[in-house]
Design a protein around this motif. Structure first.
Motif, PDB file in Angstrom:
ATOM      1  N   LEU A  82       0.842  -1.193   0.000  1.00 56.38           N
ATOM      2  CA  LEU A  82       0.000   0.000   0.000  1.00 56.38           C
ATOM      3  C   LEU A  82       0.877   1.243   0.000  1.00 56.38           C
ATOM      4  CD1 LEU A  82      -2.824  -0.873   2.583  1.00 56.38           C
ATOM      5  CD2 LEU A  82      -2.928  -0.973   0.087  1.00 56.38           C
ATOM      6  N   VAL A  83       0.559   2.185  -0.877  1.00 56.86           N
ATOM      7  CA  VAL A  83       1.307   3.429  -0.983  1.00 56.86           C
ATOM      8  C   VAL A  83       0.375   4.597  -0.670  1.00 56.86           C
ATOM      9  CG1 VAL A  83       2.664   4.947  -2.478  1.00 56.86           C
ATOM     10  CG2 VAL A  83       2.863   2.464  -2.719  1.00 56.86           C
ATOM     11  N   ARG A  84       0.798   5.431   0.256  1.00 58.61           N
ATOM     12  CA  ARG A  84       0.072   6.644   0.611  1.00 58.61           C
ATOM     13  C   ARG A  84       0.966   7.842   0.314  1.00 58.61           C
ATOM     14  NH1 ARG A  84      -1.097   4.159   6.661  1.00 58.61           N
ATOM     15  NH2 ARG A  84      -2.852   2.796   6.091  1.00 58.61           N
ATOM     16  N   VAL A  85       0.366   8.990   0.025  1.00 59.73           N
ATOM     17  CA  VAL A  85       1.163  10.203  -0.133  1.00 59.73           C
ATOM     18  C   VAL A  85       0.672  11.240   0.865  1.00 59.73           C
ATOM     19  CG1 VAL A  85       1.733   9.796  -2.556  1.00 59.73           C
ATOM     20  CG2 VAL A  85      -0.319  11.121  -1.989  1.00 59.73           C
ATOM     21  N   ASP A  86       1.591  12.107   1.295  1.00 60.76           N
ATOM     22  CA  ASP A  86       1.278  13.144   2.273  1.00 60.76           C
ATOM     23  C   ASP A  86       1.858  14.458   1.782  1.00 60.76           C
ATOM     24  OD1 ASP A  86       0.778  14.733   4.453  1.00 60.76           O
ATOM     25  OD2 ASP A  86       2.137  13.688   5.810  1.00 60.76           O
ATOM     26  N   ALA A  87       0.968  15.415   1.465  1.00 58.80           N
ATOM     27  CA  ALA A  87       1.387  16.717   0.943  1.00 58.80           C
ATOM     28  C   ALA A  87       1.491  17.778   2.030  1.00 58.80           C
ATOM     29  CB  ALA A  87       0.422  17.181  -0.148  1.00 58.80           C
ATOM     30  N   ASN A  88       1.055  17.479   3.248  1.00 59.35           N
ATOM     31  CA  ASN A  88       1.087  18.455   4.341  1.00 59.35           C
ATOM     32  C   ASN A  88       0.469  19.797   3.930  1.00 59.35           C
ATOM     33  OD1 ASN A  88       4.006  16.852   5.219  1.00 59.35           O
ATOM     34  ND2 ASN A  88       2.438  17.180   6.769  1.00 59.35           N
ATOM     35  N   GLY A  89      -0.607  19.730   3.144  1.00 55.62           N
ATOM     36  CA  GLY A  89      -1.305  20.948   2.726  1.00 55.62           C
ATOM     37  C   GLY A  89      -0.542  21.786   1.727  1.00 55.62           C
ATOM     38  N   GLY A  90       0.439  21.194   1.039  1.00 53.04           N
ATOM     39  CA  GLY A  90       1.340  21.965   0.195  1.00 53.04           C
ATOM     40  C   GLY A  90       0.845  22.322  -1.188  1.00 53.04           C
ATOM     41  N   GLY A 126      -1.778   3.415  -7.708  1.00 55.17           N
ATOM     42  CA  GLY A 126      -2.679   2.688  -6.817  1.00 55.17           C
ATOM     43  C   GLY A 126      -2.616   3.184  -5.393  1.00 55.17           C
ATOM     44  N   LEU A 127      -2.832   4.480  -5.194  1.00 56.33           N
ATOM     45  CA  LEU A 127      -2.702   5.070  -3.865  1.00 56.33           C
ATOM     46  C   LEU A 127      -3.785   4.585  -2.910  1.00 56.33           C
ATOM     47  CD1 LEU A 127      -1.891   8.818  -4.697  1.00 56.33           C
ATOM     48  CD2 LEU A 127      -0.304   6.892  -4.391  1.00 56.33           C
ATOM     49  N   ASP A 128      -3.382   4.300  -1.691  1.00 61.31           N
ATOM     50  CA  ASP A 128      -4.339   3.981  -0.630  1.00 61.31           C
ATOM     51  C   ASP A 128      -5.121   5.235  -0.263  1.00 61.31           C
ATOM     52  OD1 ASP A 128      -5.650   2.595   1.433  1.00 61.31           O
ATOM     53  OD2 ASP A 128      -4.101   3.127   2.879  1.00 61.31           O
ATOM     54  N   TYR A 129      -4.405   6.344  -0.063  1.00 52.80           N
ATOM     55  CA  TYR A 129      -5.050   7.648   0.130  1.00 52.80           C
ATOM     56  C   TYR A 129      -4.018   8.752  -0.040  1.00 52.80           C
ATOM     57  CZ  TYR A 129      -3.449   7.238   5.090  1.00 52.80           C
ATOM     58  OH  TYR A 129      -2.710   7.076   6.230  1.00 52.80           O
ATOM     59  N   ALA A 130      -4.519   9.981  -0.181  1.00 53.77           N
ATOM     60  CA  ALA A 130      -3.682  11.178  -0.209  1.00 53.77           C
ATOM     61  C   ALA A 130      -3.980  11.979   1.047  1.00 53.77           C
ATOM     62  CB  ALA A 130      -3.976  12.005  -1.453  1.00 53.77           C
ATOM     63  N   GLU A 131      -2.939  12.218   1.849  1.00 54.00           N
ATOM     64  CA  GLU A 131      -3.103  12.908   3.120  1.00 54.00           C
ATOM     65  C   GLU A 131      -2.915  14.417   2.959  1.00 54.00           C
ATOM     66  OE1 GLU A 131      -0.725  12.942   7.394  1.00 54.00           O
ATOM     67  OE2 GLU A 131      -0.949  11.054   6.298  1.00 54.00           O
ATOM     68  N   GLN A 132      -3.900  15.167   3.411  1.00 55.20           N
ATOM     69  CA  GLN A 132      -3.882  16.630   3.423  1.00 55.20           C
ATOM     70  C   GLN A 132      -3.293  17.210   2.133  1.00 55.20           C
ATOM     71  OE1 GLN A 132      -5.254  17.816   6.456  1.00 55.20           O
ATOM     72  NE2 GLN A 132      -5.614  19.698   5.316  1.00 55.20           N
ATOM     73  N   PRO A 133      -3.938  16.924   0.981  1.00 51.90           N
ATOM     74  CA  PRO A 133      -3.403  17.469  -0.270  1.00 51.90           C
ATOM     75  C   PRO A 133      -3.428  18.994  -0.306  1.00 51.90           C
ATOM     76  CG  PRO A 133      -5.555  16.455  -0.608  1.00 51.90           C
ATOM     77  CD  PRO A 133      -5.115  16.072   0.756  1.00 51.90           C
ATOM     78  N   SER A 134      -4.429  19.605   0.329  1.00 50.77           N
ATOM     79  CA  SER A 134      -4.538  21.059   0.410  1.00 50.77           C
ATOM     80  C   SER A 134      -4.817  21.454   1.848  1.00 50.77           C
ATOM     81  CB  SER A 134      -5.636  21.577  -0.517  1.00 50.77           C
ATOM     82  OG  SER A 134      -5.341  21.281  -1.872  1.00 50.77           O
TER      83      SER A 134
END
Length: 332
Positions: free
Chosen positions: A138-146, A163-171
């Protein structure tokens, strides 16, 4: 934690040790992690809001540390917590070495939207993680609101192929999360949105759930005021949860593990972000809380006097943290 239950300030200060531990890799712009760890009656605890946070934002972190260190905690429902690897915004050719610090982890959270880097850098890093984990990982990404909304939609459109599991705080804002979630849905992009800063930095941490801005909540025990308050927020939101950390020492990770262990089965949404001691080049416990076969046992490690001495912060930083602790104590 009600004020009547607070331990006296002089007792808190007497139990406090200020440490400065180098990071193995630059993380959130940090190369040295400073923290206050307490040798408290209930076991080791930690107060480690980031340097730039003001006293009001730091107050829940101290309330959490005092509650965890001086009060009994909710019962654990599980003995081990599955954790994810955390990949800082490194070059793609550094990914394999980072993942090696997280043995057995089948899920990885990848930092993206780093200032000074490009979407191409993010794509290369995520691609390297996907290759390393294989199709079952499982791959997740985290943008920290960036990202702004347009940048988030563009990025997630391109990253969805991994195949992302989820994107964390994209904005950054709740309204932007709503917009991102709606727009990627309109494009048929199957990526869940997770909220972190919109929960832990918000005056109303339940606003993100009411607005339909996220599919998953990222919760951290320290900034939410401790295990009990975090559990209350989770129950009120009614969304699946991943428990995470803020580059804590093992003393702080133990608090996150306690929170994850206390969650009902239907609310724990997979591997938690509690393996980040592996990103530090040292710790305060002789037996640190790091991943073993992809998980960490729920326990409270004992502080090691020799390590507290080795990583003791410089005298001016000790004074700075004690002053901060005293000011923040007055606010809780």
């Amino acid at each position: 934690m009600p004020s009547a239950a607070l331990p006296p300030l002089d007792e808190v200060i007497a139990a406090a040790h200020v440490v400065a531990i180098p990071t193995r890799t630059r993380f959130r712009g940090i190369t040295m992690r400073e923290a206050v760890v307490f040798d408290a009656p209930q076991g080791a605890s930690e107060f480690s809001p980031f340097i730039e946070y003001d006293d009001a934002e730091a107050a829940p972190w101290l309330a959490a540390a005092l509650d965890f260190g001086w009060a009994p905690q909710p019962d654990a429902r599980r003995e081990r917590i599955e954790v994810n690897a955390t990949v800082p915004a490194v070059r793609a050719d550094e990914v394999e070495a980072i993942l090696a610090r997280f043995p057995g982890c089948a899920t990885a959270k990848v930092k993206v939207a780093e200032r000074g880097q490009s979407l191409a850098d993010d794509i290369a890093r995520v691609n390297a993680v996907r290759d390393a984990l294989g199709p079952e990982g499982l791959v997740r990404v985290d943008a920290n609101g960036g990202w702004n909304v347009d940048e988030a939609v563009t990025a997630l459109t391109q990253l969805a192929g991994f195949g992302l599991d989820y994107a964390e705080q994209p904005s950054a804002s709740v309204s932007d999360l709503v917009a991102v979630r709606e727009r990627i849905g309109e494009r048929g992009i199957d990526v869940r949105i997770a909220a972190d800063e919109s929960v832990r930095k918000a005056e109303d941490p339940l606003a993100v759930a009411r607005a339909g801005a996220a599919d998953v909540l990222i919760v951290k025990a320290q900034p939410l005021g401790g295990v009990r308050r975090a559990l209350s927020i989770v129950e009120g939101a009614g969304l699946p949860v991943v428990v995470s950390s803020a580059l804590d020492t093992s003393a702080g990770i133990a608090m996150g593990l306690q929170l994850a262990a206390a969650l009902p089965d239907d609310l724990l949404a997979g591997a938690c972000g509690l393996g980040t001691v592996a990103l530090l080049d040292g710790d305060v416990a002789r037996s640190p809380l790091v991943p073993e076969r992809g998980s960490i046992p729920v326990r409270r490690p004992a502080l090691d006097p020799s390590l507290l001495d080795r990583y003791r912060a410089a005298p001016d930083r000790v004074d700075w943290w004690r002053d901060r602790l005293t000011r923040t104590y007055a606010l809780i």
